[in-house]
Design an enzyme around this catalytic site. Structure first.
Site, PDB file in Angstrom:
ATOM      1  N   HIS A   1       0.848  -1.197   0.000  1.00 47.96           N
ATOM      2  CA  HIS A   1       0.000   0.000   0.000  1.00 47.96           C
ATOM      3  C   HIS A   1       0.883   1.247   0.000  1.00 47.96           C
ATOM      4  CE1 HIS A   1      -3.491  -2.546   1.663  1.00 47.96           C
ATOM      5  NE2 HIS A   1      -3.645  -2.353   0.363  1.00 47.96           N
TER       6      HIS A   1
ATOM      7  N   GLU B   1       1.719   3.849   3.038  1.00 55.15           N
ATOM      8  CA  GLU B   1       2.160   3.307   4.329  1.00 55.15           C
ATOM      9  C   GLU B   1       3.690   3.334   4.382  1.00 55.15           C
ATOM     10  OE1 GLU B   1       0.033  -0.450   4.376  1.00 55.15           O
ATOM     11  OE2 GLU B   1      -1.893   0.565   4.191  1.00 55.15           O
TER      12      GLU B   1
ATOM     13  N   ARG C   1      -3.307   4.679  -2.109  1.00 52.80           N
ATOM     14  CA  ARG C   1      -3.165   3.325  -1.540  1.00 52.80           C
ATOM     15  C   ARG C   1      -2.873   2.254  -2.601  1.00 52.80           C
ATOM     16  NH1 ARG C   1      -5.617  -0.166   2.692  1.00 52.80           N
ATOM     17  NH2 ARG C   1      -6.715  -1.924   1.771  1.00 52.80           N
TER      18      ARG C   1
ATOM     19  N   HIS D   1       2.481  -3.510   6.703  1.00 50.60           N
ATOM     20  CA  HIS D   1       1.558  -2.394   6.465  1.00 50.60           C
ATOM     21  C   HIS D   1       1.679  -1.403   7.624  1.00 50.60           C
ATOM     22  CE1 HIS D   1      -1.336  -4.323   3.453  1.00 50.60           C
ATOM     23  NE2 HIS D   1      -0.568  -5.351   3.786  1.00 50.60           N
ATOM     24  N   SER D   2       0.916  -0.324   7.509  1.00 51.72           N
ATOM     25  CA  SER D   2       0.633   0.524   8.654  1.00 51.72           C
ATOM     26  C   SER D   2      -0.783   1.053   8.453  1.00 51.72           C
ATOM     27  CB  SER D   2       1.622   1.687   8.768  1.00 51.72           C
ATOM     28  OG  SER D   2       1.419   2.641   7.742  1.00 51.72           O
ATOM     29  N   TYR D   3      -1.428   1.591   9.419  1.00 49.09           N
ATOM     30  CA  TYR D   3      -0.980   1.653  10.786  1.00 49.09           C
ATOM     31  C   TYR D   3      -2.011   0.929  11.648  1.00 49.09           C
ATOM     32  CZ  TYR D   3      -4.611   5.215  10.811  1.00 49.09           C
ATOM     33  OH  TYR D   3      -5.816   5.850  10.643  1.00 49.09           O
TER      34      TYR D   3
ATOM     35  N   GLU E   1       0.836  -4.652  11.098  1.00 58.50           N
ATOM     36  CA  GLU E   1       0.440  -3.241  11.010  1.00 58.50           C
ATOM     37  C   GLU E   1       1.366  -2.484  11.949  1.00 58.50           C
ATOM     38  OE1 GLU E   1      -1.811  -1.892   9.049  1.00 58.50           O
ATOM     39  OE2 GLU E   1      -3.125  -3.530   8.448  1.00 58.50           O
TER      40      GLU E   1
HETATM   41  N1  ING Z   1      -4.703  -2.850   6.431  1.00 57.34           N
HETATM   42  C1  ING Z   1      -4.957  -4.120   5.839  1.00 57.34           C
HETATM   43  C2  ING Z   1      -5.825  -4.034   4.598  1.00 57.34           C
HETATM   44  O1  ING Z   1      -5.406  -4.553   3.584  1.00 57.34           O
HETATM   45  C3  ING Z   1      -5.586  -6.389   6.514  1.00 57.34           C
HETATM   46  C4  ING Z   1      -5.539  -4.987   6.863  1.00 57.34           C
HETATM   47  C5  ING Z   1      -4.504  -7.055   6.061  1.00 57.34           C
HETATM   48  C6  ING Z   1      -6.729  -7.033   6.675  1.00 57.34           C
HETATM   49  C7  ING Z   1      -4.567  -8.364   5.772  1.00 57.34           C
HETATM   50  C8  ING Z   1      -6.805  -8.342   6.380  1.00 57.34           C
HETATM   51  C9  ING Z   1      -5.713  -9.009   5.908  1.00 57.34           C
HETATM   52  O2  ING Z   1      -6.915  -3.484   4.647  1.00 57.34           O
HETATM   53  C10 ING Z   1      -4.111  -1.843   5.831  1.00 57.34           C
HETATM   54  N2  ING Z   1      -3.633  -0.894   6.627  1.00 57.34           N
HETATM   55  O3  ING Z   1      -3.979  -1.798   4.671  1.00 57.34           O
HETATM   56 ZN    ZN Z   2      -1.976  -1.555   4.062  1.00 57.17          ZN
END
Ligand code: ING
Ligand code: ZN
Length: 308
Positions: free
Chosen positions: A66, A69, A119, A190-192, A271
């Site tokens: 993403h 991030e 994103r 990823h964050s956050y 995260e």
């Molecule tokens: N969060 C993730 C997203 O892709 C996630 C959260 C990752 C949910 C993996 C489920 C599996 O939405 C961010 N910050 O992108």
């Molecule tokens: Zn992410």
């Protein structure tokens, strides 16, 4: 240390304590003997990684899926340095690290060119709106809950699993390590929110066969992180901690390892900082403490891989 960073980057300093642009991350990666490319992004940028170590067990580390991030690629660069020249090089006889520090380069460049909260990737092939959420584009209940059919959505899943060059190239590159059984852990950053997420996230009902193992390693990582700077990272199944999110890379890698006969695959989405004060705009003075605490979690999971 600083001297090593100078000498190992062709005499140029590579500053791990600031956010670096795509070209700088790539140039730093090219100072590694194990630099490789594994494809080309939608806009034609190299997809690249570094392979470090000679161990029979592979640990995959990827960052930047993403674009906004930024702490994620910062951690990958920090980790690469610590693998080659620091605290993780003790593992190189047992483990081979495959590290991809910027797996969505077009999106990342876009965030450096003023669209800071972007994103997705930058695919223009789906109508008026740009981009697919790469973390909804993997073959893991693709187009299921938590992924959008609408190209204008920030969670657009794309027309089919692996429709995007960036996700497809990662799948193709990782196939060798999945099929030969060497891939033991898939770690994606990823964050956050400060979370340690394990499968499944792709529907509301599926439970990982080794959920207890994923949870216990997750709790151990959480405790190790807390001990460094007293930060809280909750560990749990994606659907329990957050929401359903079909098509994620963690669930794809997990199921691919299972299908190849690995009965205890490890797959985690981290995260990173923070818990919302700065969110994606995490100040650069938090790069070092964030990386230090995540290192503690990496020791836990790497040691677990080696011992099991
Ligand atoms: N969060 C993730 C997203 O892709 C996630 C959260 C990752 C949910 C993996 C489920 C599996 O939405 C961010 N910050 O992108
Ligand atoms: Zn992410």
């Amino acid at each position: 240390d600083i001297e090593t960073m100078f000498s190992r980057n062709n005499g140029k300093a590579h500053d791990l304590l600031k956010y670096n642009d795509y070209d700088t991350i790539k140039a730093y990666s090219q100072t590694f003997d194990g630099y490789f490319t594994y494809g080309t992004s939608f806009e034609g940028r190299d997809l690249f990684g570094v392979k470090v170590g000679s161990g029979s067990k592979v640990v995959s580390v990827d960052c930047g899926i993403h674009a906004r991030e930024w702490i994620s690629p910062a951690y990958c660069q920090w980790f690469m340095n610590e693998v080659r020249d620091g605290q993780f090089n003790q593992y190189l006889n047992d483990v081979t690290f495959v590290i991809m520090p910027s797996i969505n380069p077009d999106g990342y460049v876009n965030t450096w060119n003023g669209d800071r909260m972007w994103r997705k990737n930058r695919n223009t092939g789906y109508g008026a709106c740009v981009g697919v959420d790469l973390n909804r584009n993997y073959d893991a209940n693709h187009a299921g809950p938590g992924a959008s059919d609408r190209p204008c959505s920030d969670t657009y899943h794309g027309p089919s699993a692996f429709s995007e060059p960036e996700s497809k190239a990662q799948q193709d590159h990782m196939k060798q390590y999945i099929d030969d059984g060497s891939l033991k852990a898939f770690l994606t950053f990823h964050s956050y929110s400060q979370l340690i997420i394990f499968p499944y996230s792709y529907d509301y009902t599926s439970q990982a066969p080794n959920k207890a193992e994923l949870n216990s390693v997750g709790q151990e990582m959480s405790a190790a992180i807390r001990a460094v700077h007293r930060q809280s990272y909750e560990a749990g199944q994606g659907t329990d901690l957050l929401y359903a999110a079909a098509g994620g890379s963690d669930d794809w890698a997990y199921d691919a390892m299972l299908a190849a006969g690995n009965d205890g695959p490890l797959s985690y989405t981290f995260e990173l900082r923070d818990e919302g004060r700065y969110g994606f705009l995490l100040p650069a003075n938090q790069i070092q403490p964030n990386c230090e605490e995540i290192d503690a979690a990496m020791h836990v999971v790497i040691n677990y891989v080696i011992e099991n």
